[in-house]
Design an enzyme around this catalytic site. Sequence first.
Site, mmCIF file in Angstrom:
data_model
loop_
_atom_site.group_PDB
_atom_site.id
_atom_site.type_symbol
_atom_site.label_atom_id
_atom_site.label_comp_id
_atom_site.label_asym_id
_atom_site.label_seq_id
_atom_site.Cartn_x
_atom_site.Cartn_y
_atom_site.Cartn_z
ATOM 1 N N GLY A 54 0.836 -1.197 0.000
ATOM 2 C CA GLY A 54 0.000 0.000 0.000
ATOM 3 C C GLY A 54 0.865 1.240 0.000
ATOM 4 O O GLY A 54 2.073 1.171 0.287
ATOM 5 N N GLN B 211 3.175 10.011 1.298
ATOM 6 C CA GLN B 211 4.484 9.346 1.267
ATOM 7 C C GLN B 211 5.315 9.748 0.053
ATOM 8 O O GLN B 211 6.532 9.581 0.056
ATOM 9 C CB GLN B 211 4.320 7.818 1.291
ATOM 10 C CG GLN B 211 3.791 7.311 2.616
ATOM 11 C CD GLN B 211 3.680 5.809 2.603
ATOM 12 O OE1 GLN B 211 2.710 5.245 2.117
ATOM 13 N NE2 GLN B 211 4.710 5.121 3.113
ATOM 14 N N CYS C 204 6.589 -0.405 6.668
ATOM 15 C CA CYS C 204 6.152 0.796 5.967
ATOM 16 C C CYS C 204 7.299 1.268 5.083
ATOM 17 O O CYS C 204 8.450 1.276 5.530
ATOM 18 C CB CYS C 204 5.784 1.874 6.986
ATOM 19 S SG CYS C 204 5.231 3.414 6.227
ATOM 20 N N LEU C 205 6.980 1.660 3.857
ATOM 21 C CA LEU C 205 8.025 2.122 2.948
ATOM 22 C C LEU C 205 8.679 3.408 3.452
ATOM 23 O O LEU C 205 9.784 3.737 3.039
ATOM 24 C CB LEU C 205 7.458 2.316 1.538
ATOM 25 C CG LEU C 205 6.871 1.043 0.906
ATOM 26 C CD1 LEU C 205 6.292 1.351 -0.460
ATOM 27 C CD2 LEU C 205 7.909 -0.069 0.823
ATOM 28 N N HIS D 252 -3.712 1.123 8.196
ATOM 29 C CA HIS D 252 -2.343 1.644 8.116
ATOM 30 C C HIS D 252 -2.264 2.792 7.101
ATOM 31 O O HIS D 252 -1.714 3.861 7.403
ATOM 32 C CB HIS D 252 -1.390 0.499 7.722
ATOM 33 C CG HIS D 252 0.030 0.919 7.494
ATOM 34 N ND1 HIS D 252 1.081 0.472 8.260
ATOM 35 C CD2 HIS D 252 0.582 1.744 6.559
ATOM 36 C CE1 HIS D 252 2.215 1.025 7.821
ATOM 37 N NE2 HIS D 252 1.939 1.796 6.776
ATOM 38 N N GLU D 253 -2.826 2.565 5.904
ATOM 39 C CA GLU D 253 -2.726 3.593 4.853
ATOM 40 C C GLU D 253 -3.514 4.846 5.225
ATOM 41 O O GLU D 253 -3.050 5.963 4.998
ATOM 42 C CB GLU D 253 -3.196 3.037 3.498
ATOM 43 C CG GLU D 253 -2.360 1.889 2.957
ATOM 44 C CD GLU D 253 -0.857 2.139 2.990
ATOM 45 O OE1 GLU D 253 -0.431 3.301 2.842
ATOM 46 O OE2 GLU D 253 -0.111 1.167 3.190
ATOM 47 N N HIS E 129 -1.819 7.290 7.470
ATOM 48 C CA HIS E 129 -0.873 8.224 6.831
ATOM 49 C C HIS E 129 -1.549 9.561 6.510
ATOM 50 O O HIS E 129 -0.901 10.602 6.518
ATOM 51 C CB HIS E 129 -0.329 7.629 5.528
ATOM 52 C CG HIS E 129 0.811 6.677 5.707
ATOM 53 N ND1 HIS E 129 2.038 7.065 6.185
ATOM 54 C CD2 HIS E 129 0.921 5.348 5.452
ATOM 55 C CE1 HIS E 129 2.855 6.008 6.216
ATOM 56 N NE2 HIS E 129 2.195 4.952 5.777
HETATM 57 NI NI NI Z 1 3.076 3.072 5.541
#
Ligand code: NI
Length: 182
Positions: A47, A52, A100-101, A142-143, A146
Amino acid sequence: MAVRPVLKMGDPLLLRKAEPVSAFDTDDLRSLISDMFDTMEAANGAGLAAPQIGVSSRVVIFGLDANPRYPDAEPVPTTVLINPRIQVLGDEIEDGWEGCLSVPGLRGLVPRASHIRYQGFDPTGRRIDREVAGFHARVVQHECDHLDGILYPMRIRDMRQFGFENVLFPEFAPEPERSESS
Ligand code: NI
């Protein structure tokens, strides 16, 4: 269409509350989403949220077939979700490992609601309304976090359950890391 740099934890943009999308089906929105998919796929992510890649808009994407980063996760349909709202269903909470990226190389055990309903819009402005559970519910939570400036480490209850993924899960480490450690 491009792979964009992913902002890392510490960047103040990741802590901002993102702005709602007001116009659907536009070139700007399409090109944002296309860059998000290119970036997520290049990084093997499950995701990605627009903040991000430095865009403060309430847009998230997610989806998972078989992903080497998440070997035990059930598939999640590829989805673009705009201006999302989440409603928790029931009071069941489950712990699961997240990465997480924007927090590369680390994993943490995070409590999330097991069942949720989420609503929002697709890129053309059509409504999305789903009830989901398990890993699908986790990815969405999670997304969407953000978009409110929340990164998963802020939700870890026991900081002893937070560490480097190649230490926590050496069996899933890619070959180069594995040979370095031996
Ligand atoms: Ni993330």
